[in-house]
Each structure stands twice: as structure tokens, then as C-alpha cells.
Enzyme design. Structure first.
Site, mmCIF file in Angstrom:
data_model
loop_
_atom_site.group_PDB
_atom_site.id
_atom_site.type_symbol
_atom_site.label_atom_id
_atom_site.label_comp_id
_atom_site.label_asym_id
_atom_site.label_seq_id
_atom_site.Cartn_x
_atom_site.Cartn_y
_atom_site.Cartn_z
ATOM 1 N N TYR A 135 -11.604 0.221 0.918
ATOM 2 C CA TYR A 135 -11.387 1.647 0.685
ATOM 3 C C TYR A 135 -10.008 1.802 0.053
ATOM 4 O O TYR A 135 -9.025 1.242 0.555
ATOM 5 C CB TYR A 135 -11.454 2.420 2.006
ATOM 6 C CG TYR A 135 -11.191 3.907 1.883
ATOM 7 C CD1 TYR A 135 -9.990 4.462 2.336
ATOM 8 C CD2 TYR A 135 -12.125 4.756 1.317
ATOM 9 C CE1 TYR A 135 -9.745 5.822 2.243
ATOM 10 C CE2 TYR A 135 -11.885 6.123 1.218
ATOM 11 C CZ TYR A 135 -10.700 6.649 1.679
ATOM 12 O OH TYR A 135 -10.455 7.997 1.572
ATOM 13 N N ASP A 230 -3.729 -3.405 -3.009
ATOM 14 C CA ASP A 230 -3.623 -2.128 -2.305
ATOM 15 C C ASP A 230 -3.056 -2.423 -0.914
ATOM 16 O O ASP A 230 -3.786 -2.799 -0.007
ATOM 17 C CB ASP A 230 -4.988 -1.449 -2.217
ATOM 18 C CG ASP A 230 -4.885 -0.121 -1.494
ATOM 19 O OD1 ASP A 230 -5.908 0.608 -1.422
ATOM 20 O OD2 ASP A 230 -3.792 0.205 -0.985
ATOM 21 N N LYS A 258 1.479 4.998 4.175
ATOM 22 C CA LYS A 258 1.531 4.888 5.627
ATOM 23 C C LYS A 258 2.929 4.559 6.172
ATOM 24 O O LYS A 258 3.780 5.438 6.287
ATOM 25 C CB LYS A 258 0.475 3.891 6.107
ATOM 26 C CG LYS A 258 -0.960 4.376 5.785
ATOM 27 C CD LYS A 258 -2.022 3.439 6.263
ATOM 28 C CE LYS A 258 -3.376 3.774 5.688
ATOM 29 N NZ LYS A 258 -4.084 4.814 6.444
HETATM 30 P P1 KE4 Z 1 -4.688 8.348 1.814
HETATM 31 O O1 KE4 Z 1 -5.088 9.043 0.546
HETATM 32 O O2 KE4 Z 1 -5.651 8.614 2.972
HETATM 33 O O3 KE4 Z 1 -3.218 8.601 2.186
HETATM 34 O O4 KE4 Z 1 -4.717 6.755 1.546
HETATM 35 C C1 KE4 Z 1 -5.910 6.200 1.043
HETATM 36 C C2 KE4 Z 1 -5.947 4.713 1.349
HETATM 37 C C3 KE4 Z 1 -5.715 3.814 0.316
HETATM 38 N N1 KE4 Z 1 -5.747 2.481 0.529
HETATM 39 C C4 KE4 Z 1 -5.975 1.969 1.765
HETATM 40 C C5 KE4 Z 1 -5.987 0.487 1.955
HETATM 41 C C6 KE4 Z 1 -6.202 2.844 2.867
HETATM 42 O O5 KE4 Z 1 -6.433 2.315 4.097
HETATM 43 C C7 KE4 Z 1 -6.187 4.235 2.659
HETATM 44 C C8 KE4 Z 1 -6.443 5.224 3.771
HETATM 45 N N2 KE4 Z 1 -6.816 4.667 5.036
HETATM 46 C C9 KE4 Z 1 -7.628 5.512 5.879
HETATM 47 C C10 KE4 Z 1 -7.898 4.742 7.177
HETATM 48 N N3 KE4 Z 1 -8.797 3.672 6.986
HETATM 49 C C11 KE4 Z 1 -6.995 6.837 6.147
HETATM 50 C C12 KE4 Z 1 -7.630 7.609 7.284
HETATM 51 C C13 KE4 Z 1 -8.474 8.738 6.781
HETATM 52 O O6 KE4 Z 1 -9.181 8.577 5.761
HETATM 53 O O7 KE4 Z 1 -8.416 9.794 7.452
#
Ligand code: KE4
Length: 419
Positions: A135, A230, A258
Site C-alpha cells: 500500500y 516507500d 509517520k
Molecule cells: P498516508 O497518506 O496515510 O499518510 O500514507 C500512505 C502510506 C504510504 N506508504 C505506506 C508504506 C503506508 O503504510 C501508508 C499509510 N499506512 C496506513 C497504515 N497501513 C495508514 C493508516 C490508514 O490508512 O488509516
């Protein structure tokens, strides 16, 4: 939650929070401190979600609160350069020298979509390769066989993404070098980049085979494509210098998020200077953001990375290992098929005897047992990620006593979940 459901889709502001992957209703958080979080009924939980990774120092870390207090009295946002963004960028570059130049944004989604745009512009190519179950945020091109909430909710590729665009996203199973190579053999001259979570955290926790990341580096270079790590989740968690340091593989571009915001909205993309100089206003690749480099967010990130010294990192990683070994021993004593692993302060578990090397393996685990285990754990005051397709996180605030209490509670939870 009924008011919330009237206001927000599914009552939440991000899908995975709705407990769709485990059933039941989410609790409403009212306070967090250190390793713990409390709900509206004053139930206390030892928290291993930690806002999905950012809170590597724990909730309401005093150093972060102090930094925010100092920053906010001078104003909350300027929309013009500040010294704080330079300080945080220098700290990132000191830990990841391959991030020669970067741009701050406000979410991981912005970081990954911008990095992909840079790669497509730099190579003049439209296709890219991602891996099943990974993701990278919710930008259109990434919502193909995606992990995290997409996997949790069993969604096909998202409606609203034009087929013509989705067709430019090529996918292969994680850890499958041969499948990746065959994509290059079929489309090589059209592939702008390989986009990878170097340690998968969005299909559950799946480490790379030793040969996998070096092979991706070799394949990308051989075909004139960029390698993009990523590290939104792995950055400053799997090692002080992220997965690049841990595995000794250097990507062309890196995305972060994060931890670098310490709980405030910060993400970034960066890497080779020649690539980043293509970004506006130095170059023609446009990307912008009203709150990019926000001083409060920068202050929280600076405080977090300052406190996250190599010794602190090693300590958190060691305690994460104790938790994983303890869980393995519990499952073995109870005769439950189980696999668990950790790298640095990230960990994961599956109810499956064999190691999990791909999203398909993860889907083959006992998801029904995971759901029962999740709720039995929550009922006993341990908050794990509400999905089998997520990772767990540890913080500097999780001391030996928290780990011991957690293991005792999870032992009872597994007994209850097995019935
Ligand atoms: P955000 O757009 O949610 O800040 O980041 C996207 C993203 C990009 N790359 C990786 C490896 C990520 O894990 C994420 C976001 N992680 C999720 C949890 N698996 C965020 C939690 C959510 O979607 O509410």
C-alpha cells in the site's frame, strides 16, 4: 459512533479505523500517554498501533509536547520558508545520505504520488511496478492490488480509477524476482520505476528475502527504471537509517512519513539531487502544498528524531524481539499454528505455521482466528491493529513491564480465541 456515522463515511476518517477487518465497533479514543491509550469509557489499552506507526516515542511524549509549545507561541503556519524545515531535512539526510534533496508534504499519499510523477518525468515512461498487497497511499495509480485498508475490506481495485490509468500499474507478488523480471521482459522500455515497501507492513508484516531488494536494484538499473523505496512506514523504524541502511540497498528515490512527523502531518519524498532538481520551482515537475513544512509538524518531527538515538532505537528493537519471541512461545505451548517476526520496532503475526512471504500467503492465514484473537486481546487491554493486513509498532514508552503484561494478557486472549 451514530453521530460519527451521520457525519463521515462509515463513521471514520480513514477506512481501516472502522474495524471492518475484525468486526464490531471501534472504541472512541480520548487520551493517550506513553504506551497507553484510553477510550470514552475509561478503558485502558496498551497500544501497538501507535497511530499506525508515527508515535515511536509513545503518546504525548514530553519532548514532543515541549517542542510544540515552544513552536506554537511563535505562530502555527507561515507559508514561507522557516529554519525548522531545514533542521528536520538535515536530520533526515544525516540518517539517509542517499536522500540528497527532499520536499516535505503533509501525507504519505502526497509523497508517493509526487515521487511517481518525478519518476515518470525523469524517464519519459508511464508504467511502474508495484507488489501485491503493498500500500502506497490512495493516489489513483496505487489503488491496484493494494494492501492495508484496501486488502482489509477485500476491495477490488477502487472504482473511480480509470482503467486506462490502472493499466499502467504492473503488479507482481512480493519476493518474486522471476515475476518482476518477466514484467521487465514484457514492458521494460515502458517501466518508469519499481515502487516497493522494502519491508511490507500493509499486507501484514512481510520481510524481503535476502536476494529480493538487491535483485530489484539490479533490474531497475538494467532497464533504465528508478528504484523507489516507500519508507513511509519502515523509515527510522526498521533501522536508524531505514530499510536502505538495514539491507544496504540504495534506492533512487525514497518516500517518508509517520515517524518524521512524530504524530503531526508530515511526509516527504526525496533522493538523487538530479531527480529532485526536476521539481518545481527548480524544474518543470509541479508539486505544491499549503501546509508543507508546517512549523508545528516540523518541531514535532525534530523532537522525535532527536530523541530516537541509535541506542534508543536498539532498546525498542530489543523489546520488540522479546514480544515476538514471547508470542511464539505462547502459540507453541498452546499448539496454535503461528508465525511472527520483527525488524527494528515493527512486527507482525499470522495464524499460519509456515512463514509468510507474500500477500497470497498472508491471505491463507487463519483470518477468523485473528479476528477472535483481536477482540479477546482488546477485551483484556491490548490494542493490536484491527486487521490481519497491518503491522504492529513498538515505542520507547513500552518498557519491560508493558511487554510482560502484554504477554500475559495475550496468552489469555489466545486461550479464549481458540475456544
Ligand atoms: P498516508 O497518506 O496515510 O499518510 O500514507 C500512505 C502510506 C504510504 N506508504 C505506506 C508504506 C503506508 O503504510 C501508508 C499509510 N499506512 C496506513 C497504515 N497501513 C495508514 C493508516 C490508514 O490508512 O488509516
Amino acid at each position: 459512533m451514530s453521530r460519527a456515522r451521520e457525519l463521515f463515511p462509515g463513521g471514520v476518517n480513514s477506512p481501516v479505523r472502522a474495524f471492518g477487518g475484525v468486526g464490531g465497533e471501534p472504541f472512541v479514543a480520548v487520551r493517550g500517554e506513553g504506551a497507553r491509550i484510553w477510550d470514552a469509557d475509561d478503558n485502558e489499552y496498551i497500544d501497538y498501533v501507535l497511530s499506525w506507526g508515527p508515535l515511536v516515542l509513545g503518546h504525548a511524549a514530553p519532548v514532543v509536547l515541549d517542542a510544540l509549545r515552544d513552536a506554537m507561541v511563535r505562530g502555527t503556519s507561515f507559508g514561507i520558508p522557516t529554519g525548522l524545515e531545514i533542521t528536520l531535512a538535515d536530520m533526515i539526510r544525516a540518517r539517509m545520505p542517499h536522500v540528497e534533496m527532499l520536499r516535505f508534504v503533509s501525507s504519505g499519499t502526497e509523497a508517493t504520488m509526487s515521487a511517481l510523477r518525478v519518476a515518470r518525468a525523469a524517464t519519459g515512461r508511464d508504467m511502474f511496478i508495484k507488489f501485491d498487497g503493498c500500500y502506497h497511499g490512495h493516489a489513483d495509480s496505487f489503488l491496484v492490488k493494494a494492501g492495508s485498508g484496501v486488502a482489509t475490506l477485500g476491495l477490488p481495485n477502487s472504482p473511480g480509477v480509470p482503467d486506462a490509468l490502472a493499466a499502467l500499474t504492473l503488479t507482481a507478488p512480493f519476493n518474486d524476482i522471476e515475476a518482476t523480471d518477466s514484467l521487465f521482459r514484457a514492458h521494460g522500455e515502458r517501466v518508469a520505476a519499481i515502487f516497493v515497501e522494502p519491508v511490507v507492513g500493509n499486507a501484514g508484516f512481510i520481510p524481503p528475502d535476502a536476494a529480493f531488494l538487491p535483485a530489484l536494484r539490479r533490474l531497475a538499473s538494467a532497464h533504465g527504471a528508478l528504484l523507489i523505496f516507500d519508507e513511509v512506514m519502515t523509515g527510522f523504524r526498521v533501522a536508524p537509517g531505514g530499510a536502505a541502511e538495514y539491507y544496504g540497498v540504495i534506492p533512487d528515490l525514497t518516500t517518508l512519513g509517520k515517524v518524521i512527523g512524530g504524530g503531526l502531518p508530515v511526509a516527504a519524498y526525496g533522493g538523487r539531487r538530479d531527480l529532485m532538481n526536476s521539481v518545481s520551482p527548480s524544474g518543470p515537475v509541479y508539486q505544491a502544498g499549503t501546509l508543507s513544512g508546517n512549523p508545528l509538524a516540523m518541531a514535532a518531527g525534530i523532537a522525535t528524531l532527536s530523541a530516537l538515538t541509535p541506542d534508543v532505537h536498539r532498546c525498542i528493537a530489543a523489546r520488540t524481539r522479546v514480544l515476538v519471541e514471547g508470542l511464539r512461545a505462547i502459540a507453541a505451548r498452546r499448539g496454535v499454528p503461528f508465525t511472527a517476526d520483527s525488524i527494528g520496532s515493527m512486527f507482525g503475526l499470522f495464524f499460519r505455521a509456515e512463514p509468510v512471504r507474500s500477500y497470497a500467503d498472508a491471505r491463507g492465514a487463519d483470518l477468523a482466528l485473528f479476528r477472535r484473537f483481536f477482540h479477546a486481546s482488546l477485551d483484556r487491554g491490548v490494542y493490536l491493529a484491527p486487521s490481519a493486513f497491518e503491522a504492529g509498532f513498538m515505542s520507547a514508552a513500552h518498557g519491560d513491564s508493558e511487554i510482560a503484561i502484554t504477554l500475559q494478557r495475550l496468552d489469555e486472549a489466545l486461550g479464549a480465541a481458540r475456544g
